[in-house]
Design an enzyme around this catalytic site. Structure first.
Site, PDB file in Angstrom:
ATOM      1  N   SER A 108      45.095  59.007 -20.909  1.00  0.00           N
ATOM      2  CA  SER A 108      46.463  58.477 -21.015  1.00  0.00           C
ATOM      3  C   SER A 108      47.183  58.983 -22.260  1.00  0.00           C
ATOM      4  CB  SER A 108      46.399  56.949 -21.066  1.00  0.00           C
ATOM      5  OG  SER A 108      47.657  56.419 -21.401  1.00  0.00           O
ATOM      6  N   TYR A 130      53.902  59.658 -18.980  1.00  0.00           N
ATOM      7  CA  TYR A 130      54.936  58.858 -18.330  1.00  0.00           C
ATOM      8  C   TYR A 130      56.260  59.583 -18.493  1.00  0.00           C
ATOM      9  CZ  TYR A 130      51.779  54.794 -18.241  1.00  0.00           C
ATOM     10  OH  TYR A 130      50.745  53.922 -18.007  1.00  0.00           O
ATOM     11  N   THR A 156      52.594  59.611 -14.149  1.00  0.00           N
ATOM     12  CA  THR A 156      52.548  58.253 -13.591  1.00  0.00           C
ATOM     13  C   THR A 156      53.957  57.688 -13.528  1.00  0.00           C
ATOM     14  OG1 THR A 156      50.349  57.923 -14.503  1.00  0.00           O
ATOM     15  CG2 THR A 156      51.570  55.939 -13.883  1.00  0.00           C
ATOM     16  N   LYS A 254      51.203  60.060  -9.756  1.00  0.00           N
ATOM     17  CA  LYS A 254      50.411  58.832  -9.601  1.00  0.00           C
ATOM     18  C   LYS A 254      51.347  57.641  -9.443  1.00  0.00           C
ATOM     19  CE  LYS A 254      46.920  56.166 -12.198  1.00  0.00           C
ATOM     20  NZ  LYS A 254      47.692  55.151 -12.926  1.00  0.00           N
ATOM     21  N   HIS A 278      49.353  50.765  -9.785  1.00  0.00           N
ATOM     22  CA  HIS A 278      49.063  50.637 -11.220  1.00  0.00           C
ATOM     23  C   HIS A 278      48.111  49.464 -11.472  1.00  0.00           C
ATOM     24  CE1 HIS A 278      50.900  52.515 -14.972  1.00  0.00           C
ATOM     25  NE2 HIS A 278      50.000  51.696 -15.466  1.00  0.00           N
TER      26      HIS A 278
HETATM   27  C1  LIG Z   1      44.351  48.050 -19.283  1.00  0.00           C
HETATM   28  C2  LIG Z   1      44.968  49.088 -18.404  1.00  0.00           C
HETATM   29  C3  LIG Z   1      45.690  50.128 -18.981  1.00  0.00           C
HETATM   30  C4  LIG Z   1      46.265  51.119 -18.156  1.00  0.00           C
HETATM   31  N1  LIG Z   1      46.931  52.155 -18.739  1.00  0.00           N
HETATM   32  C5  LIG Z   1      47.410  53.150 -17.952  1.00  0.00           C
HETATM   33  C6  LIG Z   1      48.009  54.296 -18.538  1.00  0.00           C
HETATM   34  O1  LIG Z   1      48.152  54.393 -19.749  1.00  0.00           O
HETATM   35  N2  LIG Z   1      48.443  55.270 -17.696  1.00  0.00           N
HETATM   36  C7  LIG Z   1      48.317  55.192 -16.333  1.00  0.00           C
HETATM   37  O2  LIG Z   1      48.705  56.104 -15.618  1.00  0.00           O
HETATM   38  N3  LIG Z   1      47.750  54.109 -15.778  1.00  0.00           N
HETATM   39  C8  LIG Z   1      47.282  53.108 -16.540  1.00  0.00           C
HETATM   40  N4  LIG Z   1      46.662  52.035 -15.956  1.00  0.00           N
HETATM   41  C9  LIG Z   1      46.474  52.028 -14.497  1.00  0.00           C
HETATM   42  C10 LIG Z   1      45.160  52.717 -14.131  1.00  0.00           C
HETATM   43  O3  LIG Z   1      45.198  54.094 -14.372  1.00  0.00           O
HETATM   44  C11 LIG Z   1      44.843  52.524 -12.650  1.00  0.00           C
HETATM   45  O4  LIG Z   1      45.958  52.872 -11.883  1.00  0.00           O
HETATM   46  C12 LIG Z   1      44.413  51.090 -12.320  1.00  0.00           C
HETATM   47  O5  LIG Z   1      43.649  50.520 -13.358  1.00  0.00           O
HETATM   48  C13 LIG Z   1      43.620  51.095 -11.022  1.00  0.00           C
HETATM   49  O6  LIG Z   1      43.239  49.821 -10.658  1.00  0.00           O
HETATM   50  P1  LIG Z   1      41.775  49.213 -10.997  1.00  0.00           P
HETATM   51  O7  LIG Z   1      41.832  48.789 -12.416  1.00  0.00           O
HETATM   52  O8  LIG Z   1      41.650  48.071 -10.050  1.00  0.00           O
HETATM   53  O9  LIG Z   1      40.763  50.307 -10.752  1.00  0.00           O
HETATM   54  C14 LIG Z   1      46.117  51.028 -16.748  1.00  0.00           C
HETATM   55  C15 LIG Z   1      45.390  49.981 -16.186  1.00  0.00           C
HETATM   56  C16 LIG Z   1      44.823  49.009 -16.993  1.00  0.00           C
HETATM   57  C17 LIG Z   1      44.023  47.906 -16.346  1.00  0.00           C
END
Ligand SMILES: Cc1cc2nc3c(=O)[nH]c(=O)nc-3n(C[C@H](O)[C@H](O)[C@H](O)COP(=O)(O)O)c2cc1C
Length: 389
Positions: A108, A130, A156, A254, A278
């Site tokens: 990220s 982003y 994303t 994404k 997300h």
């Molecule tokens: C704590 C946290 C931080 C996240 N930060 C980002 C991020 O910085 N960039 C991004 O594209 N997605 C981010 N996501 C989304 C994840 O990449 C992913 O889409 C999501 O966690 C998938 O669902 P799951 O946690 O049930 O596997 C984040 C998710 C969580 C839980």
């Protein structure tokens, strides 16, 4: 020392809950508003049945594949997340763990470690951005990632700045000075194992985002970067195409949840999409990605790599997604629980759980390879998928 090995992701989550300060655990749970989407991501996988066979199974099962041109020992990759304060090794531990298990990683732009060090751990690194700041600064971030050796880009787009949660949001300081340390002391002092890891590392958790700015500049603070992102007008699909062109290599969009938008991503020149909400952090009530996957695969599956993320906790979840047409999945919280529970070894533990789960599901279904999976292997209850657009 106690045996830190865990047998399911749910147990890793329980350990993470015990080990992490409440505010850090809460930041990983995250979710938006009533948590409808976050819960649906898990629930939807449970609603899907599988059709096991009884004899004649294959003695060997193949699950290796490629994701956006990168070899992967199983159809799984690390989804980008910011893992500030979870573990002192942060994304570097995730990189080493995922490389040890032969899978690519997304990093990220809100991550806590610089790309130049994370990529040492896993050279199969995709950098995630982003739509934040002006086009030049976004291209600047991409060029820094290119110079570091990133093999692809993830853009994303599914974020709506929805901040309220019915269970309340954790209070997260920008950095830990004496005053904030005192304030958070009751929360932190009840978590000695977590504290010991940080004391041993000789650092305190910081909420800096070192990949958001130029390589040699001081890392902007999380809230400063978030403010920039929030103040940036959302992109058009023409903007997306501009970024794809500027990168000129493997590029994932994404956060796609509709077939018409999946088509726009194809037209913009993307290599892959991840069907995602997300992790239930976009607008609440967006359906679990697995529910809209079949419609999206029907629309664009022949033209682009369709991946999925959201709710994957077991190998059987991966198999269900593949049977419904995904090329692979990304995991988020699953590896975060592993990291929190046991650092790099915990990440490897989670990946081993997924690998073993994929293998036993293929065995149970009588398949010799993930390539043999089809929708016939899955029982889809009536009403599982929303009405088609
Ligand atoms: C704590 C946290 C931080 C996240 N930060 C980002 C991020 O910085 N960039 C991004 O594209 N997605 C981010 N996501 C989304 C994840 O990449 C992913 O889409 C999501 O966690 C998938 O669902 P799951 O946690 O049930 O596997 C984040 C998710 C969580 C839980």
């Amino acid at each position: 020392m106690a045996n830190e090995w865990f047998e399911t992701v749910a147990i890793a989550q329980k350990r993470a809950k015990k080990r992490l300060p409440r505010s850090v655990y809460g930041a990983l749970i995250a979710g938006a508003e009533a948590g409808v989407s976050m819960n649906d991501n898990l629930q939807a996988f449970n609603e899907l049945g599988l059709r096991p066979v009884t004899a004649g199974q294959s003695p060997e099962r193949a699950m290796d594949t490629t994701i956006m041109g990168q070899p992967a020992s199983m159809p799984v990759m690390i989804s980008p997340t910011g893992v500030q304060a979870v573990h002192p090794d942060g994304e570097e531990a995730v990189a080493r763990g995922s490389a040890a298990r032969g899978i690519p990683m997304g990093l990220s732009s809100f991550g806590s470690k610089p790309i130049e060090s994370v990529i040492q751990g896993n050279p199969q690194l995709f950098f995630q951005i982003y739509w934040a700041g002006d086009l030049d600064s976004m291209i600047g971030r991409m060029e820094r990632a290119r110079a570091a050796g990133a093999v692809g880009m993830i853009l994303t787009l599914d974020w709506s700045f929805s901040h309220g949660r019915d269970w309340g949001s954790p209070e997260i300081p920008q950095s830990i000075d004496l005053k904030t340390a005192m304030k958070h002391a009751p929360d932190v002092l009840t978590r000695p194992a977590w504290l010991k890891d940080w004391v041993r590392s000789g650092a305190l958790p910081q909420l800096g985002v070192p990949n958001f700015g130029p390589k040699d500049a001081p890392a902007p603070g999380f809230f400063e970067a978030y403010g920039t992102w929030m103040g940036t007008p959302p992109p058009t699909w023409e903007d997306v195409a501009r970024l794809v062109e500027a990168w000129g290599g493997p590029f994932m969009v994404k956060g796609v949840g509709r077939p018409d938008e999946a088509r726009r991503a194809v037209d913009a020149g993307a290599t892959a999409i991840s069907v995602s909400n997300h992790g239930g952090n976009n607008i609440d009530s967006s359906p679990a990605p697995i529910r809209v996957l079949p419609e999206i695969v029907d629309a664009v599956g022949a033209d682009i790599e369709v991946l999925l993320d959201g709710g994957v906790r077991r190998g059987s979840d991966v198999v269900k997604a593949l049977a419904l047409g995904a090329r692979g999945v990304l995991i988020g919280r699953a590896y975060l629980w592993g990291l929190a529970a046991n650092g790099q070894a915990g990440v490897e533990n989670v990946l081993d759980i997924l690998r073993n789960g994929i293998d036993s599901t293929l065995l149970g279904l009588g398949k010799s390879s993930i390539a043999d999976l089809s929708p016939d292997d899955v029982i889809i209850p009536d009403g599982f998928c929303p009405p088609r657009l």
